[in-house]
Design a protein around this motif. Structure first.
Motif, PDB file in Angstrom:
ATOM      1  N   LYS A 172       0.839  -1.207   0.000  1.00 20.75           N
ATOM      2  CA  LYS A 172       0.000   0.000   0.000  1.00 20.75           C
ATOM      3  C   LYS A 172       0.873   1.255   0.000  1.00 20.75           C
ATOM      4  CE  LYS A 172      -4.278  -1.697   0.616  1.00 20.75           C
ATOM      5  NZ  LYS A 172      -4.868  -1.775   1.924  1.00 20.75           N
ATOM      6  N   GLU A 173       0.210   2.407   0.005  1.00 17.54           N
ATOM      7  CA  GLU A 173       0.952   3.673  -0.057  1.00 17.54           C
ATOM      8  C   GLU A 173       1.151   4.293   1.327  1.00 17.54           C
ATOM      9  OE1 GLU A 173      -1.373   5.998  -2.762  1.00 17.54           O
ATOM     10  OE2 GLU A 173      -0.711   4.827  -4.509  1.00 17.54           O
ATOM     11  N   ILE A 175       2.391   8.029   2.858  1.00 19.70           N
ATOM     12  CA  ILE A 175       2.680   9.421   2.462  1.00 19.70           C
ATOM     13  C   ILE A 175       3.678  10.048   3.433  1.00 19.70           C
ATOM     14  CG2 ILE A 175       1.671  11.675   1.968  1.00 19.70           C
ATOM     15  CD1 ILE A 175      -0.990  10.272   1.483  1.00 19.70           C
ATOM     16  N   SER A 195      11.096   0.632   0.911  1.00 20.22           N
ATOM     17  CA  SER A 195      10.932  -0.377  -0.132  1.00 20.22           C
ATOM     18  C   SER A 195      11.225  -1.769   0.419  1.00 20.22           C
ATOM     19  CB  SER A 195      11.752  -0.038  -1.380  1.00 20.22           C
ATOM     20  OG  SER A 195      13.105  -0.185  -1.105  1.00 20.22           O
ATOM     21  N   ARG A 200       4.766   1.342  -0.444  1.00 20.41           N
ATOM     22  CA  ARG A 200       5.095   2.263  -1.545  1.00 20.41           C
ATOM     23  C   ARG A 200       5.147   3.690  -1.022  1.00 20.41           C
ATOM     24  NH1 ARG A 200       1.127  -0.511  -4.417  1.00 20.41           N
ATOM     25  NH2 ARG A 200      -0.115   1.370  -4.710  1.00 20.41           N
ATOM     26  N   VAL A 202       5.031   7.548  -1.088  1.00 24.15           N
ATOM     27  CA  VAL A 202       4.442   8.660  -1.836  1.00 24.15           C
ATOM     28  C   VAL A 202       4.976   9.949  -1.221  1.00 24.15           C
ATOM     29  CG1 VAL A 202       2.297   9.849  -2.439  1.00 24.15           C
ATOM     30  CG2 VAL A 202       2.365   7.339  -2.374  1.00 24.15           C
ATOM     31  N   GLU A 222      -5.581   3.709  -1.848  1.00 27.24           N
ATOM     32  CA  GLU A 222      -4.439   2.848  -1.583  1.00 27.24           C
ATOM     33  C   GLU A 222      -3.615   3.305  -0.373  1.00 27.24           C
ATOM     34  OE1 GLU A 222      -3.105  -0.038  -3.499  1.00 27.24           O
ATOM     35  OE2 GLU A 222      -5.299   0.107  -3.539  1.00 27.24           O
ATOM     36  N   THR A 223      -3.951   4.458   0.199  1.00 29.37           N
ATOM     37  CA  THR A 223      -3.144   4.993   1.306  1.00 29.37           C
ATOM     38  C   THR A 223      -3.373   4.212   2.589  1.00 29.37           C
ATOM     39  OG1 THR A 223      -3.377   7.183   0.326  1.00 29.37           O
ATOM     40  CG2 THR A 223      -2.545   7.080   2.582  1.00 29.37           C
TER      41      THR A 223
END
Ligand SMILES: *Cc1c(COP(=O)(O)O)cnc(C)c1O
Length: 478
Positions: A172-173, A175, A195, A200, A202, A222-223
């Motif tokens: 997932k993302e 931030i 990673s 992921r 952002v 996706e956050t």
């Protein structure tokens, strides 16, 4: 090699000959046989090397056991010396990552010792007589001291961040502000940890300015997390703004997305009016999960402390990665021993060495610096000089929020001896003494010296200076 020299080499005895010499036999008896044999080889190599360089023992001494005995014993002792050793930290950097970060209080070990040399209830529930969890041990204290709903301990803070990201945001993302994509000590780079965790990254905002709107606009289905990172080892100055944890938490609450805050150093007690806020204060600002190191401002062993809501911590606890970053029983025992000290806020500053060293008042340091100066001044070779100057100690360990700490330094110069050479000599001392070199002088900050180390450091300085001076004048004569 000249004929002359090779004749010389023929007088060197064999390994067997040395091992069977009665005086050498006696000297190496305390050492394991294999170590002694290697030490004999090393001593012989040493002599051959010296002869090659034209500075070895003279021909008549070459067959004699006396020529080798001292070298053999020294080589055997070197081989048996542990690689990880105690050193004396004269740098004034209290949490020095290269020097093992937090020194622990001696009495921490009384509890740990018992657990280490016998069996323990590490993963055993004494009430039910069934399998228990190693994570329950420090949890109660951590919750009590920080007000967190739940707590977990991992191997270090890097592991705490990694496992939190993995458990909460795999695939997932997450931030993060561009102003907080930090690197710490070379091997902790946030984008790389991200990673490795399978999350992921952002990025939002710019290096110097990020607003809460930047996070809001980046949120997608996706956050999985909003993340905040303590800048730790650098400072952004000038035209800057970042989003305070409380504002980020408010956005998270509005959108149903948890906030992960990597606090880095993290403290359980404020070291002064402008010291770092405590973990309790940071948690009250609303992050779902907060991670911090055990061996920075907390002053305990290497560990990663994860604090926060049961919902998120439960997911982290159940993550298979938690097994890979789990802590040893010694870590738990020592961490608990430190945490107990925080139950007594009056005395914690005396009982936890990191806090004691950071809060030692400058006048006490000055006294130590003066004692040190007195002890060295009379015995230093001619031309040397020792004066007391004002300076700054550092909390270190990425606690950049901590203001610099006023201190007094002993600044030393040694006439003909270069300060770097002196510093190297002090590193070769037993135990090694680590100093700083500043403006062409060796500086000693007594803030990080323990009381019994004052004499030791004075002795080291004098002996190394005298040795280097004698070596230099022997070199001049040759
Ligand atoms: C020190 C630090 C880390 C790494 O912690 P370790 O306990 O050394 O693994 C991670 N993040 C921040 C912000 C830090 O200051």
């Amino acid at each position: 090699m000249s004929k002359d020299q090779s004749a010389h080499f023929r007088h060197i005895p064999s390994v067997e000959r040395l091992l069977s010499d009665p005086s050498i036999e006696e000297a190496i008896r305390p050492f394991p046989r294999a170590v002694a044999v290697e030490a004999v080889r090393e001593a012989l190599d040493e002599v051959r090397e010296e002869l090659r360089r034209g500075c070895g023992p003279s021909e008549g001494d070459l067959p004699l056991a006396d020529t080798y005995r001292g070298r053999i014993v020294a080589a055997a002792e070197r081989r048996l010396r542990p690689s990880l050793r105690r050193v004396v930290n004269a740098t004034g950097i209290v949490i020095h990552t290269n020097l093992g970060r937090a020194p622990l209080a001696e009495d921490h070990f009384d509890r740990a010792r018992e657990v280490a040399v016998r069996y323990s209830n590490l993963e055993f529930d004494l009430e039910e007589g069934v399998r228990g969890s190693r994570y329950t041990h420090a949890e109660r204290l951590l919750r009590e001291l920080t007000g967190a709903e739940a707590a977990l301990v991992a191997n270090n803070n890097a592991a705490a961040v990694l496992v939190s990201l993995h458990a909460l945001a795999f695939g997932k993302e997450v931030i993060v502000s561009r102003g907080e994509l930090i690197e710490i000590g070379g091997s902790f780079r946030l984008p790389e940890i991200m990673s490795a965790s399978g999350a992921r990254l952002v990025e939002v905002g710019t290096t110097n300015r990020t607003r809460v709107e930047d996070y809001r606009r980046a949120i997608t289905p996706e956050t999985a997390l909003l993340m905040k990172v303590h800048l730790s080892n650098f400072r952004l100055e000038g035209y800057t703004s970042d989003v305070p944890p409380s504002e980020l938490a408010a956005l998270g609450a509005e959108r149903g997305i948890p906030v992960l805050y990597d606090l880095g150093s993290g403290a359980f007690a404020r070291t002064g009016p402008d010291g770092e806020p405590t973990a309790r204060e940071e948690l009250a600002r609303g992050p779902a999960v907060l991670t911090m190191s055990g061996d920075k401002l907390l002053g305990s062993v290497q560990a990663g402390i994860i604090l926060g809501r049961e919902e998120e911590l439960g997911r982290i606890r159940r993550s298979p990665m938690m097994r890979a970053v789990r802590v040893d029983k010694l870590t738990i025992a020592l961490l608990e021993a430190t945490l107990f000290q925080y139950l007594d806020p009056e005395r914690v500053f005396e009982r936890v060495p990191v806090l004691r060293l950071i809060s030692r008042p400058p006048h006490a340091i000055r006294q130590d610096a003066e004692r040190l100066r007195e002890k060295v001044l009379a015995r230093l070779p001619a031309g040397a000089n020792a004066e007391i100057v004002e300076g700054e100690s550092e909390a270190g360990g990425g606690a950049i929020g901590q203001p610099p700490i006023p201190t007094f330094l002993l600044a030393l110069s040694f006439g003909g001896i270069a300060p770097d050479e002196m510093a190297a000599g002090l590193r070769a001392f037993d135990p090694p003494v680590i100093v700083r070199v500043k403006s062409d002088r060796v500086v000693v900050d007594p803030r990080t010296l323990f009381p019994e180390e004052i004499d030791l450091v004075a002795d080291a300085i004098v002996r190394v200076a005298v040795f280097l001076r004698e070596r230099a004048s022997a070199g001049e004569k040759e």
